[in-house]
Design a protein around this motif. Structure first.
Motif, PDB file in Angstrom:
ATOM      1  N   SER A  32      62.706 -79.297  -0.848  1.00  0.00           N
ATOM      2  CA  SER A  32      62.410 -79.340  -2.195  1.00  0.00           C
ATOM      3  C   SER A  32      63.317 -79.133  -3.282  1.00  0.00           C
ATOM      4  N   ARG A  33      63.356 -78.692  -5.086  1.00  0.00           N
ATOM      5  CA  ARG A  33      64.378 -79.085  -5.572  1.00  0.00           C
ATOM      6  C   ARG A  33      65.741 -78.322  -5.308  1.00  0.00           C
ATOM      7  N   THR A  34      65.376 -77.198  -4.612  1.00  0.00           N
ATOM      8  CA  THR A  34      66.475 -75.827  -4.724  1.00  0.00           C
ATOM      9  C   THR A  34      67.701 -76.556  -3.586  1.00  0.00           C
ATOM     10  N   THR A  35      66.778 -76.972  -2.558  1.00  0.00           N
ATOM     11  CA  THR A  35      67.311 -77.659  -1.736  1.00  0.00           C
ATOM     12  C   THR A  35      68.038 -78.606  -1.763  1.00  0.00           C
ATOM     13  N   TRP A  37      69.412 -79.129  -4.854  1.00  0.00           N
ATOM     14  CA  TRP A  37      70.487 -78.115  -5.639  1.00  0.00           C
ATOM     15  C   TRP A  37      71.393 -78.073  -5.187  1.00  0.00           C
ATOM     16  N   TRP A  38      71.005 -77.726  -4.088  1.00  0.00           N
ATOM     17  CA  TRP A  38      72.540 -76.941  -3.405  1.00  0.00           C
ATOM     18  C   TRP A  38      73.759 -78.511  -2.947  1.00  0.00           C
ATOM     19  N   LYS A  71      66.656 -62.840  -7.174  1.00  0.00           N
ATOM     20  CA  LYS A  71      66.273 -64.003  -6.986  1.00  0.00           C
ATOM     21  C   LYS A  71      65.257 -64.642  -8.160  1.00  0.00           C
ATOM     22  N   HIS A  96      72.131 -69.692  -9.072  1.00  0.00           N
ATOM     23  CA  HIS A  96      70.681 -69.702  -9.402  1.00  0.00           C
ATOM     24  C   HIS A  96      71.017 -71.444  -9.282  1.00  0.00           C
ATOM     25  N   PRO A  97      70.145 -72.356  -8.821  1.00  0.00           N
ATOM     26  CA  PRO A  97      69.340 -74.005  -8.877  1.00  0.00           C
ATOM     27  C   PRO A  97      69.769 -73.484 -10.672  1.00  0.00           C
ATOM     28  N   GLN A 146      60.641 -71.147 -12.028  1.00  0.00           N
ATOM     29  CA  GLN A 146      60.949 -71.096 -11.210  1.00  0.00           C
ATOM     30  C   GLN A 146      61.784 -70.895 -10.453  1.00  0.00           C
ATOM     31  N   ASN A 148      64.850 -71.044 -11.722  1.00  0.00           N
ATOM     32  CA  ASN A 148      66.016 -71.735 -12.264  1.00  0.00           C
ATOM     33  C   ASN A 148      66.470 -71.423 -13.048  1.00  0.00           C
TER      34      ASN A 148
END
Length: 244
Positions: A32-35, A37-38, A71, A96-97, A146, A148
């Protein structure tokens, strides 16, 4: 000595960004975008380690308690922009992302730009202001929904130390339309990492995060004036010598 430190730091940044870019590209294909991003933020942390150890830049943060909690909390971050340093530093401070709003030309920067292209951010064509504004609001609302946080530099470009640019209202328009609060941020990074010039200097740089400003029912222009007033006043507190 500052020149030697700057050369070593540039080598550090160059050598570390290549494998991390490849990792971001690979992870973005399956996660995912979140993963993704980190994974990218892990390189920002490495870059900041080099900034502290190689350049001798000490970083101080004020106001972390002003960031939204939870969150699912939304926020539009409006930050002063003085150098490349805050674009590397601010992501390491946030829970947060982030989705940066930036000019499309940066996507052409080798490795760094390629990573940004895989992070689903908001890249705009500054030649067409109306189209850019619509893109910021449409994409910003989607990314906020989402989970972000959207971060913008309302002056549009890096501003020399001790000066102020023209604050544009795209960020506050997004905040008003999405209902997300505005978080103003003052940064005094140009003390050590100037807008232009290769040589960086050892010393102390500060970032100050201001209290949230609710956007519901607000006029975007008035909201931006309030955010601007806080940022410019705070700049005189965290970098007093630049305004003497």
């Amino acid at each position: 000595m500052a020149w030697i430190r700057s050369v070593l730091h540039m080598l550090w940044m160059t050598l570390t960004v290549i494998p991390w870019t490849l990792a971001v590209l690979a992870v973005s294909l399956v996660a995912s975008r979140t993963t993704t991003w980190w994974v990218a933020v892990s390189w920002f942390r490495v870059a900041m380690w080099g900034t502290r150890v190689i350049l001798g830049v000490r970083m101080e943060v004020l106001g972390l308690e002003n960031l939204p909690l939870g969150k699912t909390s939304a926020a539009v971050l409006l930050s002063k922009h003085q150098s490349t340093l805050e674009t590397l530093w601010l992501p390491t401070l946030m829970s947060h992302p982030l989705a940066f709003v930036f000019k499309r030309e940066l996507l052409k920067v080798p490795f760094f730009g390629w990573s940004m292209a895989r992070l689903d951010m908001i890249h705009i064509d500054r030649a067409s202001r109306n189209v850019a504004m619509k893109h910021v609001i449409d994409q910003g609302r989607r990314l906020l929904a989402q989970g972000n946080w959207v971060i913008m530099f309302p002056e549009g470009t890096r501003i020399p130390r001790g000066e102020a640019g023209t604050y544009q209202t795209a960020g506050t328009r997004l905040a008003v339309e999405s209902g997300a609060p505005v978080v103003p941020i003052a940064v005094a990074t140009a003390r050590c990492w100037p807008k232009r010039g290769f040589v960086k200097h050892a010393g102390v740089v500060r970032v100050s995060i201001g209290p949230m400003i609710e956007s519901t029912g607000r006029d975007p222009k008035a909201l931006m004036r309030e955010a601007q007033a806080w940022i410019e006043a705070e700049m005189r507190c965290i970098d007093t010598e630049a305004y003497l």
